[in-house]
Design an enzyme around this catalytic site. Structure first.
Site: not given
Ligand code: ATR
Length: 271
Positions: A16, A61, A65, A101, A149, A220
């Site tokens: 950024s 970020t 957020k 976003d 998940r 990315y």
């Molecule tokens: P962001 O702001 O980038 O969305 P986040 O709020 O931490 O980051 O969300 C991460 C996402 O990746 C969530 O949907 C998470 O699933 P959970 O809600 O079950 O935690 C998903 N995620 C992260 N690691 C994962 C993994 N190993 N397998 C499947 N989903 C995963």
């Protein structure tokens, strides 16, 4: 000189500052954009310090957020509904929060909108909120499936976006994405599966039934995640997270300076 910045953790890979500083230079705006890494355990202290930096605006970020919302003086109504803030404008002493976003996410899809009837969104975190909002507000989709998940998190996401929902939405488990019978035109990966320690993994398998889909991965770095590599090998159209990154930055820049990025800045990072 005006000052701007970004807060997050970690921030070492953020580009950024390069993007915004190139835009300031190109437009001859006397301003500087800096990184400020905040340890999540020190968030409130660090925020008080930021108030003394004299920033005119900043980006927020991962992982702040959602946490930043409690510290804002005002929040743009759309961004409040999304429930995640990536841009703060400082007006006098007041902090005003926005989400850019969702606009950044939609930009690379603009030419495909007529062909997207059904979308599958993988994940239900902060990024997924912007993606789901963008699709609901700015596309003509008729069916949306959210696979996460943790199913309860997807349910919470829908609950907070309930005023925007005008289409059929299903929440399913990540393991069940192969089951729906409807043809899916767009799959969006918002999970972190495919980057960092999970670089060699994919959130779902790309099967034949997805051959006519656009596969859009918000990751990315790497530029072509494992998911995108497999999708491309099967003839799918692929989009990575770089355009979203550049265009959300462009929309933040517009909020702060009332100007969009010059074309040259966008081309510099996208070509
Ligand atoms: P962001 O702001 O980038 O969305 P986040 O709020 O931490 O980051 O969300 C991460 C996402 O990746 C969530 O949907 C998470 O699933 P959970 O809600 O079950 O935690 C998903 N995620 C992260 N690691 C994962 C993994 N190993 N397998 C499947 N989903 C995963």
């Amino acid at each position: 000189m005006d000052k701007y910045g970004i807060i997050g953790f970690p921030l070492s890979h953020s580009i950024s500052p390069q993007i915004h500083n190139l835009a300031f230079k190109t437009l001859k705006i006397d301003a500087q954009y800096e990184k400020f890494k905040i340890d999540p355990s020190d968030f409130e202290n660090a925020i008080s310090y930021i108030k003394t930096r004299g920033w005119k605006g900043f980006n927020v970020t991962i992982p702040f957020k959602e946490r930043i919302i409690a510290l804002l003086d005002e929040i743009d109504p759309i961004s409040a509904e999304i429930g995640a803030i990536n841009t703060v404008k400082v007006s006098g002493n007041r902090w005003i929060g926005f989400n850019t976003d969702y606009l950044g996410f939609m930009r690379p899809l603009e030419n495909d909108l007529n062909n997207i009837n059904s979308a599958l969104v993988l994940g239900a975190g902060g990024a997924a909120r912007a993606v789901v909002y963008g699709l609901l507000e700015k596309s003509n989709i008729k069916n949306l499936i959210i696979a996460n998940r943790t199913k309860s998190r997807a349910e919470k996401l829908l609950q907070s976006l309930k005023n925007t929902i005008k289409v059929n939405i299903d929440i399913i488990d990540l393991n069940d994405v192969y089951k729906p019978d409807i043809p899916i035109n767009l799959i969006v990966n918002t999970t972190s599966v495919g980057m960092g320690a999970l670089k060699e993994e994919t959130p779902v398998k790309i099967l034949k039934k997805f051959n006519n889909s656009i596969i859009y991965d918000l990751i990315y770095n790497p530029k072509k995640s494992k998911l995108l590599q497999l999708a491309q090998a099967q003839g799918c159209k692929i989009i990575n997270g770089l355009p979203m990154l550049i265009y959300q930055a462009d929309e933040s820049f517009k909020i702060w300076t009332d100007k969009h990025f010059p074309e040259m800045v966008i081309n510099n990072f996208l070509s």
